[in-house]
Design a protein around this motif. Structure first.
Motif, mmCIF file in Angstrom:
data_model
loop_
_atom_site.group_PDB
_atom_site.id
_atom_site.type_symbol
_atom_site.label_atom_id
_atom_site.label_comp_id
_atom_site.label_asym_id
_atom_site.label_seq_id
_atom_site.Cartn_x
_atom_site.Cartn_y
_atom_site.Cartn_z
ATOM 1 N N ILE A 1 0.748 -1.066 -0.038
ATOM 2 C CA ILE A 1 -0.031 -0.066 -0.024
ATOM 3 C C ILE A 1 0.927 1.236 0.069
ATOM 4 N N LEU A 2 1.992 1.472 0.968
ATOM 5 C CA LEU A 2 2.920 2.494 0.835
ATOM 6 C C LEU A 2 3.574 2.652 -0.434
ATOM 7 N N ALA A 3 3.931 1.638 -1.207
ATOM 8 C CA ALA A 3 4.615 1.731 -2.456
ATOM 9 C C ALA A 3 3.703 2.618 -3.457
ATOM 10 N N VAL A 4 2.425 1.965 -3.227
ATOM 11 C CA VAL A 4 1.424 2.397 -4.269
ATOM 12 C C VAL A 4 0.978 3.913 -4.085
ATOM 13 N N LEU A 5 0.920 4.233 -2.729
ATOM 14 C CA LEU A 5 0.418 5.752 -2.482
ATOM 15 C C LEU A 5 1.764 6.572 -2.770
ATOM 16 N N ASN A 6 3.013 6.144 -2.586
ATOM 17 C CA ASN A 6 4.107 6.967 -3.224
ATOM 18 C C ASN A 6 4.274 7.214 -4.521
ATOM 19 N N THR A 7 3.805 6.030 -5.458
ATOM 20 C CA THR A 7 3.888 5.954 -6.656
ATOM 21 C C THR A 7 2.633 7.169 -7.247
ATOM 22 N N LEU A 8 1.581 7.013 -6.661
ATOM 23 C CA LEU A 8 0.552 7.961 -6.909
ATOM 24 C C LEU A 8 1.090 9.492 -6.842
ATOM 25 N N GLU A 9 1.495 9.720 -5.478
ATOM 26 C CA GLU A 9 2.095 11.059 -5.636
ATOM 27 C C GLU A 9 2.987 11.276 -6.400
ATOM 28 N N LEU A 10 3.937 10.630 -7.088
ATOM 29 C CA LEU A 10 5.050 10.830 -8.077
ATOM 30 C C LEU A 10 4.171 11.235 -9.416
ATOM 31 N N ILE A 11 3.339 10.092 -9.704
ATOM 32 C CA ILE A 11 2.591 10.361 -10.947
ATOM 33 C C ILE A 11 1.591 11.421 -11.189
ATOM 34 N N THR A 12 1.228 11.869 -9.976
ATOM 35 C CA THR A 12 0.326 13.299 -10.086
ATOM 36 C C THR A 12 1.370 14.320 -10.742
ATOM 37 N N LYS A 13 2.591 14.596 -10.287
ATOM 38 C CA LYS A 13 3.300 15.579 -10.749
ATOM 39 C C LYS A 13 3.263 15.170 -12.396
ATOM 40 N N LEU A 14 3.423 14.136 -12.877
ATOM 41 C CA LEU A 14 3.551 13.993 -14.315
ATOM 42 C C LEU A 14 2.300 14.238 -14.986
ATOM 43 N N ALA A 15 1.165 14.164 -14.157
ATOM 44 C CA ALA A 15 -0.330 14.018 -14.860
ATOM 45 C C ALA A 15 -0.397 15.802 -14.839
ATOM 46 N N LEU A 16 0.335 16.742 -14.251
ATOM 47 C CA LEU A 16 0.222 18.081 -14.325
ATOM 48 C C LEU A 16 0.881 18.771 -15.548
ATOM 49 N N THR A 17 1.503 17.966 -16.354
ATOM 50 C CA THR A 17 2.164 18.404 -17.488
ATOM 51 C C THR A 17 1.295 17.569 -18.642
ATOM 52 N N HIS A 18 1.128 18.605 -19.904
ATOM 53 C CA HIS A 18 0.375 18.091 -21.091
ATOM 54 C C HIS A 18 1.022 16.786 -21.592
#
Length: 519
Positions: free
Chosen positions: A234-251
């Motif tokens: 679960i912790l790995a998934v949450l950390n990954t989600l935080e990382l890809i949120t940054k990626l999702a903020l770019t076109h």
């Protein structure tokens, strides 16, 4: 003067060689303070030779039998070199001390590594030095190894340096070369912490530009990041989600995530299609992800992933977890920070009625910290810059405010909360009033609320600088609003302008005259 300066520097050099290392360091500090670092650099261009011979190699690389003395001398050496480096050109340091820096990165002392990494980060901030840095292959490999250091004060600047370097085309090619990738993968395999440090580097570079994303994808590391979303950890998934949120903020990043089915996968998670037990741990991260995405592209998100936005809305209505309710509300408040987002929410109709009802409940009945967050959400929903104020948008925001309840009742409650002995709530209310002070319809509400203007103009009720600043912002908005004079009248606007002219921390002086009675 020059003779005195040269004599002083000669004494400095001899103090290192004859009177002991510590005395030499202290003497260097004294002449740095007396003459200034720039004078040292101008008058003695080869001072770095002295510093290198005295501090750079011998004292940073020697194994001391007396560990206490060694540690003290190393700390002093690092302190002096930090001062010395500040006045030197990063290109010159890299050119003259490349080998010493490489050796220092392998030094067992953390402070020595920090010193070199700080200077490398300074060099990486200079675009012209990127080609030179890319040539230092052994140095770069050492930095990658430092990413896996157990001390975060070494690992963090290492990550920052590699991200800076990888944010250029030449740096990207160098970072994702075969030898560098092998080292990155080796570091990532050490433990979970190091693996996510490497993932952070990859994602940060991918967010900068399309070539960085392509290089990350070709290396296989970006796909490895996305695979973490399928992990049972679960912790790995949450950390990954935080990382890809940054990626999702770019076109380009969002397009990549969409094309790989990641956004659809997360939408299904949010809707609970893969089991409620997992969702309970995952929900906060998912709500934040879609909130960030919807703030940038509200129309597309509500159209393409309606089930995800509906799930967030249901959280506001039904969930018993207060923190989750507040995060969901903050999500809609964040979406509403743009006029485009406000229009999309307005078209949802029932959404806003439920949202405003929930906010009013929170502001009046929930614990203090929750009330503050509720007031902040309300301020975000109602905020409308003067440049965005047209008839339709003003009508939308006014309609939302009226959903809170009777105008007189709501404004009375706002005035009461502003005068409560809770600094956090008072600040939040003043921020809300600053938003209301910028719009003509809400200026009328402020004018018609008994005692509110008198409270706003009373400086004596503030006990902290934050309160003074917040109050000043409200009055400044009233003074500068183009509609204030029509609402409050010329005399009141003059009071607003006098208040702002006096400043946020004005204190009225009271003159006392002592009168002595005659005998």
């Amino acid at each position: 003067m020059f003779f005195v300066f040269v004599t002083t520097v000669c004494i400095l050099y001899s103090s290192f060689l004859e009177f002991g290392y510590n005395n030499g360091v202290i003497f260097y500090k004294c002449i740095s303070f007396t003459y200034g670092q720039n004078i040292l650099q101008e008058r003695l261009p080869n001072l770095e030779v002295i510093m290198s011979s005295c501090l750079g190699v011998k004292h940073l690389d020697t194994d001391f039998t007396d560990q206490g003395k060694a540690r003290e001398q190393i700390d002093l050496a690092c302190e002096v070199l930090k001062t010395f480096f500040k006045v030197q050109d990063p290109a010159a340091i890299l050119s003259q001390y490349g080998i010493s820096m490489l050796r220092a990165l392998n030094h067992p002392n953390v402070e020595v590594k920090e010193l070199v990494l700080q200077e490398l980060n300074r060099a990486a901030s200079e675009p012209m030095l990127t080609p030179r840095l890319c040539e230092e292959r052994d140095l770069l490999l050492c930095v990658v190894t430092c990413v896996g250091h157990e001390d975060n004060s070494v690992a963090r600047p290492s990550v920052q340096f590699l991200v800076k370097l990888g944010s250029t085309l030449e740096g990207t090619k160098s970072l994702f070369s075969t030898s560098m990738l092998e080292t990155l993968n080796r570091v990532a395999q050490l433990n979970d912490i190091n693996r996510f440090r490497v993932y952070e580097i990859v994602v940060e570079i991918s967010t900068v530009f399309q070539p960085g994303l392509e290089a990350s994808r070709t290396s296989g590391l970006l796909d490895a990041v996305l695979e973490e979303l399928k992990s049972d950890d679960i912790l790995a998934v949450l950390n990954t989600l935080e990382l890809i949120t940054k990626l999702a903020l770019t076109h380009h990043g969002f397009q990549y995530l969409e094309s790989h089915g990641v956004v659809r996968h997360l939408a299904e998670k949010l809707c609970g299609k893969e089991g409620e037990a997992f969702l309970s741990y995952f929900l906060l991260g998912l709500v934040k992800f879609f909130g960030n995405v919807a703030q940038l592209r509200p129309q597309e998100t509500f159209h393409d992933y309606p089930e995800a936005m509906t799930a967030i809305f249901r959280t506001i209505q039904e969930d018993a977890d207060q923190n989750l309710v507040l995060v969901a509300l903050e999500t809609f408040g964040y979406i509403a920070t743009t006029t485009h987002g406000k229009w999309v929410l307005h078209k949802k109709g029932i959404y806003m009625k439920e949202i405003m009802n929930r906010i009013m409940e929170i502001v009046l009945k929930w614990p203090t910290d929750s009330r503050v967050r509720g007031l902040n959400v309300l301020a975000n929903l109602l905020r409308l810059k003067v440049s965005d104020q047209d008839t339709e948008m003003l009508a939308v925001v006014r309609e939302w405010f009226n959903l809170l309840g009777s105008t007189d009742h709501v404004m009375t409650k706002v005035g009461d909360m502003a005068q409560q002995p809770f600094p956090e709530i008072k600040l939040a209310v003043l921020m809300l009033l600053q938003v209301l002070a910028e719009q003509p319809w809400s200026q009328q509400y402020i004018r018609n609320t008994p005692g509110l203007l008198e409270f706003l103009l009373d400086r004596n009720s503030d006990s902290t600088m934050l309160e003074k600043t917040a109050r000043f912002a409200v009055i400044e908005s009233l003074a500068e609003s183009p509609t204030s004079e029509a609402v409050f009248g010329e005399e009141m606007v003059k009071q607003f302008k006098r208040f702002t002219k006096e400043g946020a921390v004005y204190v009225q002086l009271q003159t006392e005259v002592a009168i002595e009675k005659a005998d």
